[in-house]
Design a protein around this motif. Structure first.
Motif, PDB file in Angstrom:
ATOM      1  N   VAL A   1     -29.433  49.549  20.980  1.00  8.28           N
ATOM      2  CA  VAL A   1     -28.747  48.909  19.857  1.00  8.28           C
ATOM      3  C   VAL A   1     -27.252  48.854  20.136  1.00  8.28           C
ATOM      4  O   VAL A   1     -26.690  49.768  20.727  1.00  8.28           O
ATOM      5  N   HIS A   2     -26.619  47.773  19.707  1.00 12.05           N
ATOM      6  CA  HIS A   2     -25.182  47.639  19.864  1.00 12.05           C
ATOM      7  C   HIS A   2     -24.600  46.901  18.659  1.00 12.05           C
ATOM      8  O   HIS A   2     -25.321  46.262  17.903  1.00 12.05           O
ATOM      9  N   VAL A   3     -23.313  46.995  18.501  1.00  8.91           N
ATOM     10  CA  VAL A   3     -22.618  46.335  17.393  1.00  8.91           C
ATOM     11  C   VAL A   3     -22.446  44.853  17.727  1.00  8.91           C
ATOM     12  O   VAL A   3     -22.019  44.508  18.829  1.00  8.91           O
ATOM     13  N   GLU A   4     -22.804  44.008  16.789  1.00 11.62           N
ATOM     14  CA  GLU A   4     -22.618  42.569  16.944  1.00 11.62           C
ATOM     15  C   GLU A   4     -21.731  42.064  15.816  1.00 11.62           C
ATOM     16  O   GLU A   4     -21.778  42.583  14.706  1.00 11.62           O
ATOM     17  N   LEU A   5     -20.924  41.056  16.123  1.00  8.26           N
ATOM     18  CA  LEU A   5     -19.982  40.516  15.149  1.00  8.26           C
ATOM     19  C   LEU A   5     -20.194  39.027  14.962  1.00  8.26           C
ATOM     20  O   LEU A   5     -20.495  38.315  15.911  1.00  8.26           O
ATOM     21  N   GLU A   6     -20.008  38.567  13.736  1.00  7.28           N
ATOM     22  CA  GLU A   6     -19.948  37.144  13.398  1.00  7.28           C
ATOM     23  C   GLU A   6     -18.538  36.935  12.849  1.00  7.28           C
ATOM     24  O   GLU A   6     -18.316  36.960  11.638  1.00  7.28           O
ATOM     25  N   LYS A   7     -17.574  36.775  13.746  1.00  5.18           N
ATOM     26  CA  LYS A   7     -16.170  36.724  13.344  1.00  5.18           C
ATOM     27  C   LYS A   7     -15.870  35.590  12.369  1.00  5.18           C
ATOM     28  O   LYS A   7     -14.993  35.719  11.521  1.00  5.18           O
ATOM     29  N   GLU A   8     -16.582  34.482  12.473  1.00  9.15           N
ATOM     30  CA  GLU A   8     -16.324  33.367  11.556  1.00  9.15           C
ATOM     31  C   GLU A   8     -16.718  33.698  10.119  1.00  9.15           C
ATOM     32  O   GLU A   8     -16.238  33.074   9.191  1.00  9.15           O
ATOM     33  N   TRP A   9     -17.576  34.697   9.929  1.00 11.62           N
ATOM     34  CA  TRP A   9     -17.964  35.121   8.582  1.00 11.62           C
ATOM     35  C   TRP A   9     -17.006  36.160   8.009  1.00 11.62           C
ATOM     36  O   TRP A   9     -16.976  36.387   6.803  1.00 11.62           O
TER      37      TRP A   9
ATOM     38  N   GLY B   1     -11.839  39.674   6.661  1.00 10.43           N
ATOM     39  CA  GLY B   1     -10.774  40.631   6.946  1.00 10.43           C
ATOM     40  C   GLY B   1     -10.538  41.668   5.868  1.00 10.43           C
ATOM     41  O   GLY B   1      -9.434  42.189   5.748  1.00 10.43           O
ATOM     42  N   CYS B   2     -11.563  42.013   5.111  1.00  7.55           N
ATOM     43  CA  CYS B   2     -11.400  42.990   4.021  1.00  7.55           C
ATOM     44  C   CYS B   2     -11.198  44.415   4.537  1.00  7.55           C
ATOM     45  O   CYS B   2     -10.594  45.242   3.871  1.00  7.55           O
ATOM     46  N   GLY B   3     -11.763  44.748   5.716  1.00  7.65           N
ATOM     47  CA  GLY B   3     -11.595  46.073   6.306  1.00  7.65           C
ATOM     48  C   GLY B   3     -12.530  47.145   5.789  1.00  7.65           C
ATOM     49  O   GLY B   3     -12.399  48.310   6.164  1.00  7.65           O
ATOM     50  N   ILE B   4     -13.485  46.786   4.948  1.00  5.42           N
ATOM     51  CA  ILE B   4     -14.414  47.783   4.403  1.00  5.42           C
ATOM     52  C   ILE B   4     -15.212  48.451   5.527  1.00  5.42           C
ATOM     53  O   ILE B   4     -15.376  49.672   5.543  1.00  5.42           O
ATOM     54  N   CYS B   5     -15.693  47.674   6.478  1.00  4.40           N
ATOM     55  CA  CYS B   5     -16.479  48.240   7.581  1.00  4.40           C
ATOM     56  C   CYS B   5     -15.650  49.234   8.390  1.00  4.40           C
ATOM     57  O   CYS B   5     -16.161  50.259   8.850  1.00  4.40           O
TER      58      CYS B   5
ATOM     59  N   ALA C   1     -11.700  47.534  14.311  1.00  2.28           N
ATOM     60  CA  ALA C   1     -10.319  47.313  13.873  1.00  2.28           C
ATOM     61  C   ALA C   1     -10.154  45.844  13.517  1.00  2.28           C
ATOM     62  O   ALA C   1     -10.971  45.006  13.905  1.00  2.28           O
ATOM     63  N   LEU C   2      -9.108  45.555  12.773  1.00  2.37           N
ATOM     64  CA  LEU C   2      -8.768  44.168  12.477  1.00  2.37           C
ATOM     65  C   LEU C   2      -7.771  43.668  13.505  1.00  2.37           C
ATOM     66  O   LEU C   2      -6.774  44.331  13.787  1.00  2.37           O
ATOM     67  N   LYS C   3      -8.044  42.511  14.058  1.00  3.93           N
ATOM     68  CA  LYS C   3      -7.129  41.844  14.981  1.00  3.93           C
ATOM     69  C   LYS C   3      -7.045  40.390  14.558  1.00  3.93           C
ATOM     70  O   LYS C   3      -8.078  39.716  14.464  1.00  3.93           O
ATOM     71  N   ASN C   4      -5.839  39.945  14.272  1.00  3.45           N
ATOM     72  CA  ASN C   4      -5.616  38.582  13.794  1.00  3.45           C
ATOM     73  C   ASN C   4      -6.433  38.270  12.545  1.00  3.45           C
ATOM     74  O   ASN C   4      -6.959  37.179  12.388  1.00  3.45           O
ATOM     75  N   GLY C   5      -6.591  39.283  11.690  1.00  3.52           N
ATOM     76  CA  GLY C   5      -7.283  39.109  10.421  1.00  3.52           C
ATOM     77  C   GLY C   5      -8.791  39.065  10.496  1.00  3.52           C
ATOM     78  O   GLY C   5      -9.455  38.757   9.516  1.00  3.52           O
ATOM     79  N   LYS C   6      -9.362  39.402  11.646  1.00  2.00           N
ATOM     80  CA  LYS C   6     -10.813  39.404  11.835  1.00  2.00           C
ATOM     81  C   LYS C   6     -11.253  40.720  12.464  1.00  2.00           C
ATOM     82  O   LYS C   6     -10.501  41.384  13.162  1.00  2.00           O
ATOM     83  N   ILE C   7     -12.505  41.055  12.236  1.00  2.00           N
ATOM     84  CA  ILE C   7     -13.061  42.288  12.772  1.00  2.00           C
ATOM     85  C   ILE C   7     -13.146  42.220  14.298  1.00  2.00           C
ATOM     86  O   ILE C   7     -13.413  41.167  14.868  1.00  2.00           O
ATOM     87  N   SER C   8     -12.917  43.361  14.924  1.00  2.00           N
ATOM     88  CA  SER C   8     -12.962  43.444  16.375  1.00  2.00           C
ATOM     89  C   SER C   8     -13.481  44.822  16.770  1.00  2.00           C
ATOM     90  O   SER C   8     -13.286  45.800  16.053  1.00  2.00           O
TER      91      SER C   8
ATOM     92  N   PRO D   1     -19.571  43.166   3.098  1.00  2.00           N
ATOM     93  CA  PRO D   1     -20.029  42.239   2.068  1.00  2.00           C
ATOM     94  C   PRO D   1     -20.282  40.826   2.596  1.00  2.00           C
ATOM     95  O   PRO D   1     -20.915  40.018   1.914  1.00  2.00           O
ATOM     96  N   ASP D   2     -19.825  40.542   3.802  1.00  2.00           N
ATOM     97  CA  ASP D   2     -19.945  39.200   4.367  1.00  2.00           C
ATOM     98  C   ASP D   2     -20.994  39.117   5.487  1.00  2.00           C
ATOM     99  O   ASP D   2     -21.154  38.059   6.096  1.00  2.00           O
ATOM    100  N   TYR D   3     -21.677  40.221   5.780  1.00  2.85           N
ATOM    101  CA  TYR D   3     -22.693  40.277   6.841  1.00  2.85           C
ATOM    102  C   TYR D   3     -22.104  39.883   8.199  1.00  2.85           C
ATOM    103  O   TYR D   3     -22.800  39.317   9.034  1.00  2.85           O
ATOM    104  N   ALA D   4     -20.842  40.197   8.397  1.00  5.52           N
ATOM    105  CA  ALA D   4     -20.152  39.814   9.623  1.00  5.52           C
ATOM    106  C   ALA D   4     -20.316  40.816  10.752  1.00  5.52           C
ATOM    107  O   ALA D   4     -20.062  40.511  11.903  1.00  5.52           O
TER     108      ALA D   4
END
Length: 67
Positions: free
Chosen positions: A8-16, A19-23, A33-40, A58-61
């Motif tokens: 298992v690994h972490v996957e991101l849907e950056k377009e979703w 940038g709330c930072g809850i995760c 971390a947040l980079k340029n307002g998106k999860i990274s 909350p965004d399933y990102a």
């Protein structure tokens, strides 16, 4: 016996990501971390695959994926 967490690994849907930072706040190992307002992903090697990022986004990102 091989643990399923090994595949298992972490996957991101950056377009979703909004940038709330809850995760980031719920990650016990500071993998995200947040980079340029998106999860990274900062350091996936530190990830313990607990799924808190996926549970709290909350965004399933951000989610755990793999085989």
């Amino acid at each position: 016996m091989i643990s399923i967490k090994n595949n298992v690994h972490v996957e991101l849907e950056k377009e979703w990501c909004k940038g709330c930072g809850i995760c980031i706040e719920f990650c016990p190992k500071n993998v995200l971390a947040l980079k340029n307002g998106k999860i990274s992903i900062v350091d996936e090697d530190k990830c313990i695959k607990c799924g808190l990022c996926e549970l709290r986004c909350p965004d399933y990102a951000v989610f755990l994926g793999g085989k």
